[in-house]
Design an enzyme around this catalytic site. Structure first.
Site, short mmCIF file in Angstrom:
data_model
loop_
_atom_site.label_atom_id
_atom_site.label_comp_id
_atom_site.label_asym_id
_atom_site.label_seq_id
_atom_site.Cartn_x
_atom_site.Cartn_y
_atom_site.Cartn_z
N HIS A 1 -5.04 5.30 1.64
CA HIS A 1 -3.92 6.10 2.16
C HIS A 1 -4.51 7.36 2.80
O HIS A 1 -4.57 8.42 2.19
CB HIS A 1 -2.94 6.46 1.05
CG HIS A 1 -1.92 7.47 1.49
ND1 HIS A 1 -0.95 7.19 2.43
CD2 HIS A 1 -1.75 8.78 1.18
CE1 HIS A 1 -0.22 8.27 2.65
NE2 HIS A 1 -0.68 9.25 1.91
N ASP B 1 3.33 4.12 4.19
CA ASP B 1 2.65 3.69 5.43
C ASP B 1 3.21 2.34 5.90
O ASP B 1 3.40 2.11 7.09
CB ASP B 1 1.14 3.59 5.18
CG ASP B 1 0.60 4.86 4.57
OD1 ASP B 1 0.72 5.91 5.21
OD2 ASP B 1 0.10 4.82 3.43
N ARG C 1 -13.26 18.91 1.45
CA ARG C 1 -12.70 17.64 1.01
C ARG C 1 -13.24 17.21 -0.36
O ARG C 1 -12.49 16.77 -1.22
CB ARG C 1 -13.06 16.61 2.08
CG ARG C 1 -12.39 15.31 1.92
CD ARG C 1 -12.81 14.36 3.03
NE ARG C 1 -12.63 13.00 2.56
CZ ARG C 1 -11.46 12.42 2.43
NH1 ARG C 1 -10.37 13.05 2.73
NH2 ARG C 1 -11.37 11.18 1.99
P1 NAX Z 1 4.49 19.80 -4.07
O1 NAX Z 1 3.41 20.82 -4.01
O2 NAX Z 1 5.85 20.14 -3.55
O3 NAX Z 1 4.69 19.37 -5.58
C1 NAX Z 1 3.65 19.05 -6.43
C2 NAX Z 1 4.08 19.42 -7.83
O4 NAX Z 1 3.09 18.95 -8.73
C3 NAX Z 1 4.21 20.93 -8.05
O5 NAX Z 1 5.50 21.23 -8.57
C4 NAX Z 1 3.10 21.25 -9.05
O6 NAX Z 1 3.48 22.28 -9.97
C5 NAX Z 1 2.95 19.90 -9.76
N1 NAX Z 1 1.65 19.67 -10.41
C6 NAX Z 1 0.42 20.02 -9.98
N2 NAX Z 1 -0.52 19.65 -10.87
C7 NAX Z 1 0.13 19.04 -11.87
C8 NAX Z 1 -0.28 18.44 -13.09
N3 NAX Z 1 -1.55 18.44 -13.46
N4 NAX Z 1 0.66 17.89 -13.90
C9 NAX Z 1 1.95 17.92 -13.55
N5 NAX Z 1 2.41 18.48 -12.41
C10 NAX Z 1 1.52 19.03 -11.59
O7 NAX Z 1 3.92 18.50 -3.38
P2 NAX Z 1 4.70 17.20 -2.87
O8 NAX Z 1 5.14 17.42 -1.47
O9 NAX Z 1 5.72 16.80 -3.87
O10 NAX Z 1 3.49 16.15 -2.80
C11 NAX Z 1 2.84 15.73 -3.98
C12 NAX Z 1 1.62 14.88 -3.68
O11 NAX Z 1 1.98 13.70 -2.99
C13 NAX Z 1 0.57 15.57 -2.80
O12 NAX Z 1 -0.72 15.31 -3.35
C14 NAX Z 1 0.73 14.86 -1.48
O13 NAX Z 1 -0.45 14.92 -0.70
C15 NAX Z 1 1.05 13.47 -1.94
N6 NAX Z 1 1.65 12.55 -0.96
C16 NAX Z 1 1.29 11.24 -1.04
C17 NAX Z 1 1.86 10.27 -0.22
C18 NAX Z 1 1.47 8.84 -0.33
O14 NAX Z 1 1.97 8.04 0.47
N7 NAX Z 1 0.61 8.43 -1.25
C19 NAX Z 1 2.84 10.65 0.83
C20 NAX Z 1 3.51 11.95 0.58
C21 NAX Z 1 2.63 13.03 0.00
O15 NAX Z 1 1.93 13.64 1.04
#
Ligand code: NAX
Length: 328
Positions: free
Chosen positions: A187, A159, A98
């Site tokens: 979150h 949430d 983590r």
């Molecule tokens: P994905 O892995 O489908 O997409 C993430 C995208 O971000 C990828 O295309 C990757 O290439 C890009 N990326 C990574 N590092 C980057 C950077 N430095 N600059 C620009 N782009 C970058 O993940 P996805 O399902 O879209 O989820 C994205 C994030 O949202 C995760 O961290 C996930 O845990 C978080 N979430 C947060 C939620 C909330 O309520 N706050 C709920 C949904 C989600 O779980």
């Protein structure tokens, strides 16, 4: 037509980004009279896929979408942007602890905070979605010394919406009839979904559901809803997360209804005895593009215990990434 607003989405080729871009471009976030320019930012490896997203946006021939910028350069992605929606983050890989995840993401969000400080509009509003969202928002904020902390937020709206959904389901009522749900804290699984202030058609929720149901069923289910979705779909929440982004920014800009509030993770100002210097989900109202923390709600002993647990988690996350704070 008004001048277009510029919206940057990081991680725009990912699952949430893909679900979000089309909704913003079709008017769901700012209304059907507000044109937008999308600035979609990705990492170099994802540029081919981002190109495909750009093509599909073009193929929609959306009248509100004035321009699309695709880039892997934060200086271009954040240039003069009005809204920065930070979704791209490093996912937890096998064997990763983590704290490693916190540190890996801290580097990304420190760099993005600096870039936003340098390139975005002075009045930019930032929403962090990428996890650990609250602490990532804290890092981005503290690396943007020319901007106000109030310009930064993290997402707890998913949430909040999940809480409305569960309560509507349990009471056979409509989501639209429910007011004043609250998500407190992080979150994460320590978040505290609180329905003690909720009304359904004006009636207190606790006249319709028992406290035991909330404690034994609703709260743990909301806390672990992300995992439940993954188990069912084999993929994490995407459309519902994108929808919550739309709701969060829409209400921040256009305001909350007079008899309701929303949950936003915002820099703590000491309200409800929560330590300053963390980004904590709280009930807020929004007017004229600014949020205000709802004051004066009663916190009983049960709620206080739950607030303390989630506050402690955020303080311990902050301790891990302390070296990356205030680098601006
Ligand atoms: P994905 O892995 O489908 O997409 C993430 C995208 O971000 C990828 O295309 C990757 O290439 C890009 N990326 C990574 N590092 C980057 C950077 N430095 N600059 C620009 N782009 C970058 O993940 P996805 O399902 O879209 O989820 C994205 C994030 O949202 C995760 O961290 C996930 O845990 C978080 N979430 C947060 C939620 C909330 O309520 N706050 C709920 C949904 C989600 O779980």
């Amino acid at each position: 037509m008004k001048n277009p607003v510029k919206v940057t989405i990081t991680g725009a080729a990912g699952h949430i980004g893909y679900a979000l871009a089309f909704r913003i471009a079709s008017g769901a976030m700012f209304g059907v009279n507000q044109p937008v320019i999308l600035r979609l930012l990705e990492i170099p490896q994802a540029l081919p896929s981002l190109l495909g997203v750009g093509m599909e946006l073009e193929d929609c021939a959306l009248p509100l979408l004035y321009d699309i910028v695709l880039s892997d350069d934060p200086a271009i992605g954040f240039r003069e942007t009005d809204f920065a929606i930070l979704i791209g983050a490093k996912p937890r890989s096998k064997g990763m602890e983590r704290n490693d995840l916190l540190l890996e993401n801290a580097k990304i969000f420190a760099a993005q905070g600096k870039s936003i400080n340098q390139h975005a509009s002075a009045d930019v509003r930032v929403l962090v979605v990428g996890n650990p969202a609250n602490t990532n928002a804290l890092i981005a904020m503290s690396n943007a010394p020319d901007l106000q902390p109030q310009q930064f937020s993290a997402m707890s709206r998913l949430d909040h919406n999940r809480t409305l959904g569960q309560l509507a389901n349990k009471t056979n009522s409509k989501v639209a009839d429910i007011r004043r749900a609250i998500i407190w804290g992080n979150h994460s699984v320590t978040q505290y979904p609180d329905i003690s202030q909720c009304t359904i058609n004006g009636q207190p929720a606790f006249e319709l559901v028992s406290r035991d149901w909330a404690i034994d069923h609703m709260i743990p289910r909301i806390q672990r809803r992300g995992a439940e979705i993954i188990e069912a779909r084999g993929l994490s929440s995407a459309a519902s997360a994108a929808d919550a982004v739309v709701n969060h920014v829409h209400d921040w800009v256009l305001g909350t209804p007079t008899d309701d509030w929303i949950s936003m993770s915002v820099p703590s100002d000491g309200s409800y005895g929560i330590s300053e210097g963390i980004v904590f989900s709280l009930p807020v109202t929004c007017r004229e593009g600014r949020y205000e923390i709802v004051q004066g709600l009663e916190i009983d002993a049960f709620s206080r215990t739950r607030l303390n647990i989630t506050e402690q988690e955020l303080l311990s996350e902050r301790a891990v990434i302390r070296d990356l704070l205030n680098q601006g």
